[in-house]
Design a protein around this motif. Structure first.
Motif, mmCIF file in Angstrom:
data_model
loop_
_atom_site.group_PDB
_atom_site.id
_atom_site.type_symbol
_atom_site.label_atom_id
_atom_site.label_comp_id
_atom_site.label_asym_id
_atom_site.label_seq_id
_atom_site.Cartn_x
_atom_site.Cartn_y
_atom_site.Cartn_z
ATOM 1 N N TYR A 1 3.500 -26.403 94.527
ATOM 2 C CA TYR A 1 4.106 -26.700 93.234
ATOM 3 C C TYR A 1 4.641 -25.419 92.603
ATOM 4 O O TYR A 1 3.913 -24.436 92.451
ATOM 5 N N ASP A 2 5.923 -25.450 92.265
ATOM 6 C CA ASP A 2 6.541 -24.325 91.575
ATOM 7 C C ASP A 2 6.208 -24.481 90.094
ATOM 8 O O ASP A 2 7.024 -24.952 89.310
ATOM 9 N N ALA A 3 4.991 -24.101 89.734
ATOM 10 C CA ALA A 3 4.425 -24.505 88.444
ATOM 11 C C ALA A 3 4.471 -23.426 87.370
ATOM 12 O O ALA A 3 3.788 -23.540 86.359
ATOM 13 N N ILE B 1 0.347 -32.149 88.160
ATOM 14 C CA ILE B 1 0.110 -31.905 89.585
ATOM 15 C C ILE B 1 -0.728 -33.027 90.184
ATOM 16 O O ILE B 1 -0.463 -33.501 91.293
ATOM 17 N N ALA B 2 -1.746 -33.468 89.437
ATOM 18 C CA ALA B 2 -2.599 -34.563 89.923
ATOM 19 C C ALA B 2 -1.777 -35.829 90.136
ATOM 20 O O ALA B 2 -1.961 -36.556 91.126
ATOM 21 N N ARG B 3 -0.841 -36.093 89.234
ATOM 22 C CA ARG B 3 0.012 -37.273 89.357
ATOM 23 C C ARG B 3 0.972 -37.122 90.543
ATOM 24 O O ARG B 3 1.169 -38.064 91.319
ATOM 25 N N TYR B 4 1.559 -35.932 90.693
ATOM 26 C CA TYR B 4 2.457 -35.672 91.820
ATOM 27 C C TYR B 4 1.722 -35.880 93.142
ATOM 28 O O TYR B 4 2.237 -36.494 94.073
ATOM 29 N N ARG B 5 0.506 -35.339 93.214
ATOM 30 C CA ARG B 5 -0.272 -35.434 94.450
ATOM 31 C C ARG B 5 -0.568 -36.908 94.770
ATOM 32 O O ARG B 5 -0.475 -37.331 95.937
ATOM 33 N N GLU B 6 -0.910 -37.680 93.756
ATOM 34 C CA GLU B 6 -1.192 -39.099 93.961
ATOM 35 C C GLU B 6 0.029 -39.810 94.541
ATOM 36 O O GLU B 6 -0.082 -40.600 95.493
ATOM 37 N N GLU C 1 -2.099 -25.807 100.418
ATOM 38 C CA GLU C 1 -1.361 -26.043 99.172
ATOM 39 C C GLU C 1 -1.170 -24.750 98.383
ATOM 40 O O GLU C 1 -2.078 -23.918 98.302
ATOM 41 N N VAL C 2 0.013 -24.602 97.813
ATOM 42 C CA VAL C 2 0.346 -23.428 97.002
ATOM 43 C C VAL C 2 0.666 -23.869 95.579
ATOM 44 O O VAL C 2 1.406 -24.833 95.377
ATOM 45 N N ARG C 3 0.097 -23.164 94.613
ATOM 46 C CA ARG C 3 0.447 -23.372 93.205
ATOM 47 C C ARG C 3 0.859 -22.017 92.641
ATOM 48 O O ARG C 3 0.038 -21.100 92.556
ATOM 49 N N THR C 4 2.105 -21.892 92.245
ATOM 50 C CA THR C 4 2.581 -20.581 91.809
ATOM 51 C C THR C 4 1.955 -20.126 90.494
ATOM 52 O O THR C 4 2.079 -18.959 90.129
ATOM 53 N N CYS C 5 1.290 -21.046 89.774
ATOM 54 C CA CYS C 5 0.609 -20.661 88.527
ATOM 55 C C CYS C 5 -0.826 -20.212 88.781
ATOM 56 O O CYS C 5 -1.530 -19.823 87.847
ATOM 57 N N ASP C 6 -1.263 -20.252 90.014
ATOM 58 C CA ASP C 6 -2.622 -19.866 90.366
ATOM 59 C C ASP C 6 -2.702 -18.343 90.524
ATOM 60 O O ASP C 6 -1.952 -17.753 91.305
ATOM 61 N N PRO C 7 -3.605 -17.671 89.771
ATOM 62 C CA PRO C 7 -3.721 -16.210 89.892
ATOM 63 C C PRO C 7 -3.955 -15.740 91.327
ATOM 64 O O PRO C 7 -3.519 -14.659 91.701
ATOM 65 N N ALA C 8 -4.609 -16.573 92.128
ATOM 66 C CA ALA C 8 -4.841 -16.212 93.525
ATOM 67 C C ALA C 8 -3.533 -16.153 94.310
ATOM 68 O O ALA C 8 -3.453 -15.496 95.352
ATOM 69 N N MET D 1 11.319 -27.515 99.495
ATOM 70 C CA MET D 1 11.396 -26.897 98.181
ATOM 71 C C MET D 1 10.289 -27.502 97.316
ATOM 72 O O MET D 1 10.196 -28.722 97.167
ATOM 73 N N PHE D 2 9.434 -26.648 96.758
ATOM 74 C CA PHE D 2 8.332 -27.158 95.944
ATOM 75 C C PHE D 2 8.855 -27.802 94.659
ATOM 76 O O PHE D 2 9.778 -27.285 94.033
ATOM 77 N N PRO D 3 8.264 -28.918 94.235
ATOM 78 C CA PRO D 3 8.693 -29.545 92.978
ATOM 79 C C PRO D 3 8.144 -28.791 91.765
ATOM 80 O O PRO D 3 7.105 -28.136 91.841
ATOM 81 N N TYR D 4 8.886 -28.886 90.663
ATOM 82 C CA TYR D 4 8.380 -28.395 89.377
ATOM 83 C C TYR D 4 7.507 -29.502 88.788
ATOM 84 O O TYR D 4 8.022 -30.573 88.469
ATOM 85 N N PRO D 5 6.218 -29.291 88.600
ATOM 86 C CA PRO D 5 5.385 -30.342 87.978
ATOM 87 C C PRO D 5 5.522 -30.293 86.455
ATOM 88 O O PRO D 5 4.546 -30.112 85.739
#
Length: 259
Positions: A78-80, A104-109, A123-130, A38-42
């Motif tokens: 990230y479920d962002a 997200i940068a902090r989560y990744r670290e 990697e998937v970011r749900t806030c990414d238009p792509a 389950m992707f975390p909410y950043p």
């Protein structure tokens, strides 16, 4: 011999990154195995204890399957999008694009320091238009299709329109909200609004009145897990049961096929 975990973890994690140890390529010679967390909410300043609690378990299993010869895909993202990011931005007085990117940068670290075997190239970011352009594409496809029980496939709604104009819905074997009956004469005599009401009875993505968790203060509908003791988890605002028109997906129609 003392186990210097800081030195060893740093050394091997660096090697994993350089060699892309967990990058997954298509390999027909090995059985495939998919491990999805389950992707975390950043929407905060970093991971909380619940994140690694689950991720460690799935990572152990992913590593076990690799040792058993499986070609394991173990992605992370990230479920962002949505309420958590919005509320965090409001609380901190910053634009959600700024806070989300920083979080997200902090989560990744932190995820990297734990040493998970994620394929970060996926990697998937749900806030990414792509990414969300495809969720929007999928929604439009579902809106324009109905589920034919005879063929066990989604078919274009345009086929229904043609059939209704010729013979009404006689003999139609389609997933629907309610069983209704009408003739071609009735269909052809209806205006566009009435026809669309009938099509909503068959579309895979449709609108309907349903009871929801409405939070006036947040101005949005909340999922059950976002409500605790009649209050929103975020902010502690009153939540009421309210009948509202919502977009729904006719998932039950093709649930068995998905399984």
């Amino acid at each position: 011999m003392e186990y210097n975990f800081k030195e060893l973890e740093t050394k091997w994690q660096q090697r994993w990154r350089e060699r892309k140890t967990y990058k997954v390529e298509i390999d027909p010679s090995r059985p495939k195995f998919y491990v999805l967390d389950m992707f975390p909410y950043p929407s905060g300043a970093g991971l909380h204890v619940g994140h690694p609690l689950g991720y460690i378990a799935s990572d152990i299993y992913a590593r076990y399957k690799r040792l058993k010869g499986f070609n394991v895909l173990h992605p992370m993202g990230y479920d962002a999008f949505g309420l958590p990011a919005e509320q965090y931005a409001i609380q901190t007085g910053q634009h959600p694009a700024v806070t989300t990117e920083r979080n997200i940068a902090r989560y990744r670290e932190q995820l990297d320091r734990i040493g998970f075997s994620f394929d970060w190239d996926r990697e998937v970011r749900t806030c990414d238009p792509a990414y969300y352009k495809w969720t929007q594409w999928a929604f439009l496809k579902m809106y324009d299709h109905y589920y034919c029980r005879t063929t066990q496939r989604a078919r274009p709604v345009s086929e229904l329109v043609e059939a209704f104009a010729e013979r009404g819905n006689e003999g139609l074997n389609a997933a629907c909200t309610a069983e209704i009956s009408f003739t071609a004469d009735e269909w052809n005599g209806w205006d566009e609004q009435r026809r669309e009401q009938v099509l909503q009875n068959y579309r895979l993505a449709f609108r309907a009145d349903t009871m929801v968790n409405w939070c006036p203060k947040l101005g949005t509908v909340l999922a059950n897990d976002e409500v605790r003791d009649g209050l929103s988890v975020r902010g502690g605002y009153p939540v009421e049961q309210k009948r509202m028109k919502q977009w729904l997906l006719r998932v039950t129609a093709y649930a068995q096929r998905m399984l």
